[in-house]
Design a protein around this motif. Structure first.
Motif, PDB file in Angstrom:
ATOM      1  N   ASP A   1       0.756  -1.048  -0.059  1.00 48.63           N
ATOM      2  CA  ASP A   1       0.057   0.041  -0.031  1.00 48.63           C
ATOM      3  C   ASP A   1       0.808   1.445   0.068  1.00 48.63           C
ATOM      4  O   ASP A   1       0.679   2.239   0.895  1.00 48.63           O
TER       5      ASP A   1
ATOM      6  N   GLN B   1       0.337   5.454   0.846  1.00 43.65           N
ATOM      7  CA  GLN B   1      -0.924   5.666   1.487  1.00 43.65           C
ATOM      8  C   GLN B   1      -0.713   5.960   2.979  1.00 43.65           C
ATOM      9  O   GLN B   1       0.657   5.341   3.267  1.00 43.65           O
ATOM     10  N   TRP B   2      -1.427   6.760   3.797  1.00 46.10           N
ATOM     11  CA  TRP B   2      -1.343   6.686   5.104  1.00 46.10           C
ATOM     12  C   TRP B   2      -1.672   5.120   5.788  1.00 46.10           C
ATOM     13  O   TRP B   2      -2.379   4.481   4.955  1.00 46.10           O
TER      14      TRP B   2
ATOM     15  N   ALA C   1     -10.386   4.579   4.585  1.00 49.99           N
ATOM     16  CA  ALA C   1     -10.250   4.066   3.029  1.00 49.99           C
ATOM     17  C   ALA C   1     -10.418   5.478   2.359  1.00 49.99           C
ATOM     18  O   ALA C   1      -9.746   5.781   1.218  1.00 49.99           O
ATOM     19  N   ASP C   2     -11.567   6.183   2.629  1.00 49.53           N
ATOM     20  CA  ASP C   2     -11.980   7.342   1.937  1.00 49.53           C
ATOM     21  C   ASP C   2     -10.830   8.550   2.311  1.00 49.53           C
ATOM     22  O   ASP C   2     -10.901   9.459   1.603  1.00 49.53           O
ATOM     23  N   ARG C   3     -10.050   8.373   3.419  1.00 47.10           N
ATOM     24  CA  ARG C   3      -8.857   9.125   3.338  1.00 47.10           C
ATOM     25  C   ARG C   3      -7.472   8.708   2.969  1.00 47.10           C
ATOM     26  O   ARG C   3      -6.381   9.092   3.482  1.00 47.10           O
ATOM     27  N   ASP C   4      -7.632   7.707   1.987  1.00 46.40           N
ATOM     28  CA  ASP C   4      -6.404   7.072   1.652  1.00 46.40           C
ATOM     29  C   ASP C   4      -5.546   6.400   2.649  1.00 46.40           C
ATOM     30  O   ASP C   4      -4.351   6.573   2.502  1.00 46.40           O
ATOM     31  N   THR C   5      -6.160   5.775   3.428  1.00 43.89           N
ATOM     32  CA  THR C   5      -5.347   5.301   4.690  1.00 43.89           C
ATOM     33  C   THR C   5      -5.642   3.817   4.794  1.00 43.89           C
ATOM     34  O   THR C   5      -7.036   3.360   4.682  1.00 43.89           O
TER      35      THR C   5
ATOM     36  N   PRO D   1       2.577   8.758   4.130  1.00 39.01           N
ATOM     37  CA  PRO D   1       2.994   8.030   3.072  1.00 39.01           C
ATOM     38  C   PRO D   1       4.451   7.969   2.956  1.00 39.01           C
ATOM     39  O   PRO D   1       5.041   6.993   2.143  1.00 39.01           O
TER      40      PRO D   1
ATOM     41  N   GLN E   1      -3.874  15.300   8.203  1.00 38.43           N
ATOM     42  CA  GLN E   1      -4.034  15.222   6.987  1.00 38.43           C
ATOM     43  C   GLN E   1      -4.430  16.695   6.388  1.00 38.43           C
ATOM     44  O   GLN E   1      -4.375  17.112   5.281  1.00 38.43           O
TER      45      GLN E   1
END
Length: 184
Positions: A37, A40-41, A70-74, A135, A164
């Motif tokens: 991943d 991503q965070w 997931a909505d926060r790219d985490t 990230p 973020q």
């Protein structure tokens, strides 16, 4: 214990796959590393032992928020010092874990827990530690609870939102609230 500003340690661990794939006994496992991943965070949380009382309440709570993360790219990784077979058995036999949407990583050699500095000195298991990693692999948030006290995944999500935002966030700030502005 590692803290804010430290690089999160390199790791490569077996994990029980999230969701229904983790219940498929023909292929329930996946390898997850610090390079998984990429970009991503990451929220990496540790619990002491499978088949206990406080741990599933936290794991389920993190799982229920996995879409919000997931909505926060985490991505969210849950880790304990139990092996992947124990994790799989627990998922199969615990009603609340059957639909778990996050992987359960097995740190059986205790290498990651030791590198993070979160092994309980008396019990030799991971403390209830939580790390938010950006990230670039840098720890931006670190906390640890006593073995007997569960943590609040909603608070971890709130802190992630603040981090973020890249802004100054007041106590109890929530996404959508005003940011602090220094006087000119």
């Amino acid at each position: 214990m590692l803290t804010v500003g430290d690089t999160f340690p390199a790791f490569n661990l077996k994990a029980v796959k999230p969701g229904p794939a983790g219940l498929n006994l023909k292929d329930p496992f996946v390898d997850i590393s610090n390079e998984s991943d990429a970009g991503q965070w990451k929220v990496i949380f540790f619990w002491p032992k499978d088949f206990t009382f406080v741990c599933p309440t936290e794991i389920v709570a993190f799982g229920k928020l996995s879409g919000d993360f997931a909505d926060r790219d985490t991505v969210v990784y849950g880790v304990s010092t139990d092996n992947e077979f124990v994790h799989a058995n627990w998922r199969i036999h615990h009603a609340d874990l059957k639909e778990l949407t996050i992987p359960m990583l097995a740190d059986i050699k205790r290498e990651l827990s030791a590198a993070c500095g979160i092994l309980d000195k008396k019990e030799g298991v991971a403390l209830r530690a939580t790390f938010i990693v950006d990230p670039d692999g840098i720890i931006r948030f670190a906390s640890v609870n006593d073995l007997s006290v569960g943590r609040n995944p909603q608070e971890v999500l709130r802190v992630l939102d603040a981090l973020q935002s890249d802004e100054l966030c007041a106590c109890n700030w929530n996404k959508g609230d005003e940011f602090l502005r220094p006087a000119a």
